[in-house]
Structure formats: C-alpha cells, structure tokens
Design an enzyme around this catalytic site. Sequence first.
Site, PDB file in Angstrom:
ATOM      1  N   ARG A 189       0.811  -1.214   0.000  1.00  0.00           N
ATOM      2  CA  ARG A 189       0.000   0.000   0.000  1.00  0.00           C
ATOM      3  C   ARG A 189       0.846   1.266   0.000  1.00  0.00           C
ATOM      4  O   ARG A 189       0.487   2.280   0.601  1.00  0.00           O
ATOM      5  CB  ARG A 189      -0.974   0.021   1.194  1.00  0.00           C
ATOM      6  CG  ARG A 189      -1.933  -1.142   1.231  1.00  0.00           C
ATOM      7  CD  ARG A 189      -2.857  -1.178   0.002  1.00  0.00           C
ATOM      8  NE  ARG A 189      -3.737  -2.336   0.089  1.00  0.00           N
ATOM      9  CZ  ARG A 189      -3.443  -3.529  -0.422  1.00  0.00           C
ATOM     10  NH1 ARG A 189      -2.293  -3.707  -1.081  1.00  0.00           N
ATOM     11  NH2 ARG A 189      -4.276  -4.531  -0.317  1.00  0.00           N
ATOM     12  N   SER A 202     -11.210   0.333   2.960  1.00  0.00           N
ATOM     13  CA  SER A 202     -10.530  -0.069   4.193  1.00  0.00           C
ATOM     14  C   SER A 202      -9.824   1.143   4.796  1.00  0.00           C
ATOM     15  O   SER A 202      -8.934   1.715   4.167  1.00  0.00           O
ATOM     16  CB  SER A 202      -9.517  -1.171   3.901  1.00  0.00           C
ATOM     17  OG  SER A 202     -10.165  -2.325   3.413  1.00  0.00           O
ATOM     18  N   GLU A 245      -5.225   4.239   6.004  1.00  0.00           N
ATOM     19  CA  GLU A 245      -4.883   4.050   4.591  1.00  0.00           C
ATOM     20  C   GLU A 245      -5.226   5.274   3.750  1.00  0.00           C
ATOM     21  O   GLU A 245      -4.431   5.684   2.915  1.00  0.00           O
ATOM     22  CB  GLU A 245      -5.578   2.793   4.056  1.00  0.00           C
ATOM     23  CG  GLU A 245      -5.229   2.489   2.610  1.00  0.00           C
ATOM     24  CD  GLU A 245      -5.705   1.116   2.172  1.00  0.00           C
ATOM     25  OE1 GLU A 245      -5.923   0.939   0.961  1.00  0.00           O
ATOM     26  OE2 GLU A 245      -5.846   0.216   3.010  1.00  0.00           O
TER      27      GLU A 245
END
Length: 358
Positions: free
Chosen positions: A174, A257, A350
């Site tokens: 990520r 998320s 995130e």
Amino acid sequence: MPEPSTGTSIDTGTDRLAAHTTLRLGGPAERFVRAASSEEIVAAVRAEDEAGAPVLVLGGGSNLVVADAGFAGTVVALTPPADPIRVEQDEQHATVTVAAGVPWDALVARAVAEGWVGIEALSGIPGTVGATPVQNVGAYGQEVAQTIASVRVWDRRERREVRFAAADCGFGYRTSRFKTERYDAAGGRHTVLDVTFRFPRGTTSAPVGYAELARTLAVEVGGTAPAAEVRSAVLGLRAGKGMVLDPGDHDTWSAGSFFTNPIVDPERVPAGAPSYRQPDGTVKTSAAWLIDHAGFAKGYRAGSGRAGLSTKHTLALTNRGAASTEDLLALAREIRDGVARRFGITLVNEPVLLGCRL
C-alpha cells in the site's frame, strides 16, 4: 468508457469536496479546475506551483478524507481525455497505456473483455487509474505493481516529465515513491499522468492468491479460473462487504478499508489472529480481526452515531448520512486507541488525510 472531457474548465465559489469524495465529507475548495489531457493537468498544476498556491489533484475521491473546513487552494479534478487508452499487443502480451483520469473499474472491465490478464481480482475498486500506483492498490491477492510496466509523471519539484520503470517506483504494501515523496501538505512530488501496464493475454486468470476468493471459485489457492468468473466473484464479495459504491447504501459511504493491515514481528501477533509471513521475516496480520476483537463489532457507532463501522465489514468507517469529518475522525481515533490498548499494535490510516489528522 465514460464520455471524455473536451478541455479544461474552471469553477470558483464554494463547491464542497463532499460532493467529490466517496465518504461524502469535506468542506469547500477555493477553486476547481477540471483537466483531461496530460497537457492540461501539467498546465494546471504548474500554474499553481509557480504561484506558490496549494493544489490538490483529485481523481475519484475514494481514498481521501477532507477537513470540514475544506481546502484553501485549487483542486485539479481529473477526467478522461479524448484518447484515454493506447494498446500495443501481440499473441502473448498487451502493453496498455491508460490516462490518469480513467475510472479504474472501467479499465478492469475492458481488460477482462479483451483478455488482458492480471487485474481481474481488482474489480469493483473505485477511483481512477492515476491513483492506483500511488497506493499500490491491491485486493484479493493482486496488486497493481504486478502488472505495471511504467508510470509517467509530472515532477513538481524539477518541473519536468519523468517516466519511472516499475522497478523504480518503490512499490511496497500500500505504498510507493509517489505516496512517500511529498511536495507539500496537499500533494505528492509526482503527479501521475498515465500508467503503462503489461498484461499476459488469455481468458484464464492469474493464479488466485486469496483464500476467500479461491473458496468462492472452488479452486485451490494458486489455482486459476476464467477471468470473467474471477471478476464476477470479486464483485460479489465486495458487494457483500459494502465495498461497491451504492448511493442508497450508507455502508458504501466510506473510503474503503480505513486502516492498513499491520506488519509486525511474529511474537506480536495475538493468539488466534490471522498471520501471513513476509519475505523479511515479519508477519502481516488482519486489521479487521484486531478491530473486532478489541470490542468494535460491525455497525459500531461512536458519539453522535453519525459515523460508524459498516454493518458489513469492520474495516470500513462510514458516514451514516449526516456525519462531519470530525465525527469520522473521532471514530477512527477511538478504534485506533482501543486496538492499541488491547493488543499493543497501532493501526495506520490508509486514506490520505487533507487538512486534518488522527
């Protein structure tokens, strides 16, 4: 494919960023510039940088949390140009260059239809193609880094175009150099203009690397299935978790998320928690498991109740219809701190936080 933009347009006034994010949160921006071609994007960003003014490049707004006060600068909103995709292919491979403003799932749908293999498990993810290398978007065992050949950017610091080969993009879980190398508080050093993918050609998927997806497809982990079936299965799984956008479903009023799965030393993984060993000996565990076992169940709401966990998935923090950004952040802080107290692991957000922080 969406209708392409025909050029740059400028709006001034109090256009709220809530209308441009999947969380439906965020105050007004001073100015909106809509840009399609790479030339338009560069001109818009360069003009603001030369003026010393804040600028935010906005794709689908699916990975963004904007302060209630809004953004005191210019938003450059990306749209597809007239010629959004260029393809070169032979019997074995397709090299596909895609403009930054193209909706990501439109590309996935075309890839499956054309027999371009390697992103079928990334179906249903909102946002634009240009955002995917920044976050190294991934789901259900695939990451875009697996198929990206190169990324063309505008380097805001050196004020020139640069093309990075995949090996030079700094891809990780990520993350990428496009995420970590900052220009200012509002944006990264590199503005993505287009992304070039190299896909194997065929009708069969890449090896299925995610157990839940493999069970749904009735194959072993590492097995394959028709790419169209993988796409359909992923869309079904995502919809069941509130991860496919639906204006009438508040469970989808989210940034997907909200926390990344933490990567820790093996001895720090709680008993019973999922664990996935990494090449460096660390272990990735499940943020959703930690949240649930720290006492935050699906549907949990904090304070006013205007923000809450999705009723379908504990990793999605949602706007229940009338939330403010501060409502959402208060919920995020409560969950982060609760997990830290219970397990000694600090979850990391995130989505990008603009004008606000945890």
